[in-house]
Design an enzyme around this catalytic site. Structure first.
Site, PDB file in Angstrom:
ATOM      1  N   LYS A  60       0.821  -1.214   0.000  1.00  0.00           N
ATOM      2  CA  LYS A  60       0.000   0.000   0.000  1.00  0.00           C
ATOM      3  C   LYS A  60       0.864   1.277   0.000  1.00  0.00           C
ATOM      4  CE  LYS A  60      -4.074  -2.151   1.045  1.00  0.00           C
ATOM      5  NZ  LYS A  60      -3.638  -3.545   0.965  1.00  0.00           N
TER       6      LYS A  60
HETATM    7  C1  LIG Z   1      -4.373  -4.509   0.374  1.00  0.00           C
HETATM    8  C2  LIG Z   1      -3.803  -5.825   0.269  1.00  0.00           C
HETATM    9  C3  LIG Z   1      -4.377  -6.804  -0.562  1.00  0.00           C
HETATM   10  C4  LIG Z   1      -5.627  -6.532  -1.362  1.00  0.00           C
HETATM   11  O1  LIG Z   1      -5.452  -5.551  -2.352  1.00  0.00           O
HETATM   12  P1  LIG Z   1      -6.726  -4.897  -3.059  1.00  0.00           P
HETATM   13  O2  LIG Z   1      -6.190  -3.795  -3.877  1.00  0.00           O
HETATM   14  O3  LIG Z   1      -7.607  -4.424  -1.945  1.00  0.00           O
HETATM   15  O4  LIG Z   1      -7.380  -5.981  -3.858  1.00  0.00           O
HETATM   16  C5  LIG Z   1      -3.772  -8.040  -0.635  1.00  0.00           C
HETATM   17  N1  LIG Z   1      -2.663  -8.322   0.081  1.00  0.00           N
HETATM   18  C6  LIG Z   1      -2.085  -7.422   0.885  1.00  0.00           C
HETATM   19  C7  LIG Z   1      -0.893  -7.810   1.660  1.00  0.00           C
HETATM   20  C8  LIG Z   1      -2.621  -6.143   1.003  1.00  0.00           C
HETATM   21  O5  LIG Z   1      -2.043  -5.243   1.807  1.00  0.00           O
END
Ligand SMILES: *Cc1c(COP(=O)(O)O)cnc(C)c1O
Length: 394
Positions: A113
């Site tokens: 993120k």
């Molecule tokens: C946020 C996240 C996801 C999911 O991603 P999306 O964009 O919400 O589909 C999967 N794995 C990890 C480790 C994440 O931080």
């Protein structure tokens, strides 16, 4: 280029407005009115640029109301080795024959993120300046784990902003809880909720669209925005790394020019995989997008059958960022696949809110199967796979 709402194709706002607002007043999500193209020459050229330069170049196609200087300021502030543990910002590791892992975890919170949330505060404050808005932005975040900390870290002590994070009290890992509740900064608030991630997300959405609360904020010189992947300013930065990874693989001779690749994306709210779909639509040579889910396999079933049905048990797993039964960004994909049919989107998402279920048209099912594959696995298989890959490839 303007942005419109998935629930009102007639609406037109600039990308600065879309980023500042987060979500459309009608409850829809902002999408570009057309998907810009990127040529193979341009994809190639990204491989010769720094990550920040490549990002500014790709953003110039998506955020057309931003000046070159503004994009340079945003990308160079975010994508630097002061914030990321590698100068290249991301790394690609070669696992085995034709299989690579794009490492997106070199940012300050170890969550992918960071790729978007390190730059969002710059995109957002620049957007407000462009719009001549002098209000304090209050960021509301619903998190299933990683987003909360990454958003707090991105916005902490950013002037003109305040951030409130809501997480499900039993739905995040101990480490994530500690990362969030120990956050420094004068403008940060963290709140645990009795419920799961969907409850957090629905609550935040309800606050966003509540006129009373909105008026109260307005009178106090404040406005809401969102750091969740419903905000275009979160999604656009995720398109960058697919393009930059492709051009690096090409430059390193790992793939041939124009060779189609498959991309596997662990998926929750459908933001990351949607960014890959946008990259494909822009012209990146992509064959299949593979949507990987944990035991909360609502998306696996949807992609395989065209029926979205959230009427099932919510399962708390060891991958809480993927413990989601309502994937917000699917709305953007369905808007595109339905031929930008805002009426259908309203109908489907109305049914989802009412009965928890909707079924897409035959035409949309066909396009889904041409672009996506889906699979899921439970905690046992997740652990076994992590162990096997670690044992074999370190
Ligand atoms: C946020 C996240 C996801 C999911 O991603 P999306 O964009 O919400 O589909 C999967 N794995 C990890 C480790 C994440 O931080």
């Amino acid at each position: 280029m303007f942005y419109k709402s998935t629930r009102n194709s007639g609406l037109k706002v600039s990308s600065a407005q879309a980023i500042a607002q987060g979500i459309s007043e009608d409850g829809g999500l902002f999408v570009p009115e057309e998907i810009p193209a990127i040529t193979m020459e341009e994809i190639k050229s990204v491989g010769d640029m720094s990550y920040a330069e490549g990002a500014a170049f790709i953003f110039s196609k998506l955020l057309t109301d931003f000046t070159e200087a503004e994009l340079k300021y945003c990308t160079e502030s975010a994508y630097t080795d002061k914030k990321f543990a590698t100068a290249d910002i991301t790394e690609i590791s070669h696992l085995f024959d034709g299989t690579y892992v794009l490492e997106l975890w070199h940012g300050p919170t170890c969550a992918f993120k960071d790729m978007a949330l390190q730059i969002l505060p710059y995109l957002l404050t620049t957007s407000l300046k462009k719009l001549d808005v002098h209000k304090k932005v209050v960021i509301l975040v619903a998190t299933s784990g990683d987003t909360g900390k990454a958003a707090l870290e991105g916005f902490a002590d950013v002037e003109g902003t305040a951030i409130m994070v809501f997480y499900p009290q039993d739905g995040v890992s101990d480490m994530q809880k500690r990362q969030m509740t120990t956050q420094d900064g004068g403008n940060v608030t963290v709140c645990a909720l009795k419920g799961n991630f969907d409850d957090c997300q629905n609550g935040v959405k309800a606050i966003f669209t509540d006129d009373d609360i909105k008026n109260k904020l307005e009178n106090g010189g404040m406005m809401f925005s969102s750091a969740n992947s419903i905000n275009w300013g979160r999604l656009a930065p995720q398109i960058i790394y697919y393009i930059s990874a492709y051009s690096r693989l090409m430059k390193d001779g790992e793939i041939k020019e124009g060779e189609k690749i498959n991309i596997v994306v662990p998926t929750g709210n459908f933001g990351n995989i949607l960014a890959a779909y946008y990259a494909k639509r822009m012209g990146l040579p992509v064959n299949m997008l593979i949507c990987a889910s944990n035991a909360n396999n609502v998306l696996t079933d949807f992609i395989n059958t065209g029926v979205y049905d959230r009427n099932r048990d919510f399962i708390t797993t060891i991958s809480p960022s993927m413990d989601i039964l309502i994937s917000s960004n699917l709305e953007r994909l369905l808007y595109i696949l339905s031929g930008e049919n805002d009426g259908l989107i309203k109908e489907w998402f109305g049914e989802l809110a009412k009965s928890g279920r909707y079924e897409v048209t035959e035409d949309v099912k066909k396009q889904l199967s041409e672009n996506f594959k889906a699979g899921c696995c439970d905690d046992e298989r997740t652990k076994a796979t992590i162990k096997a890959v670690y044992d074999k490839y370190s």
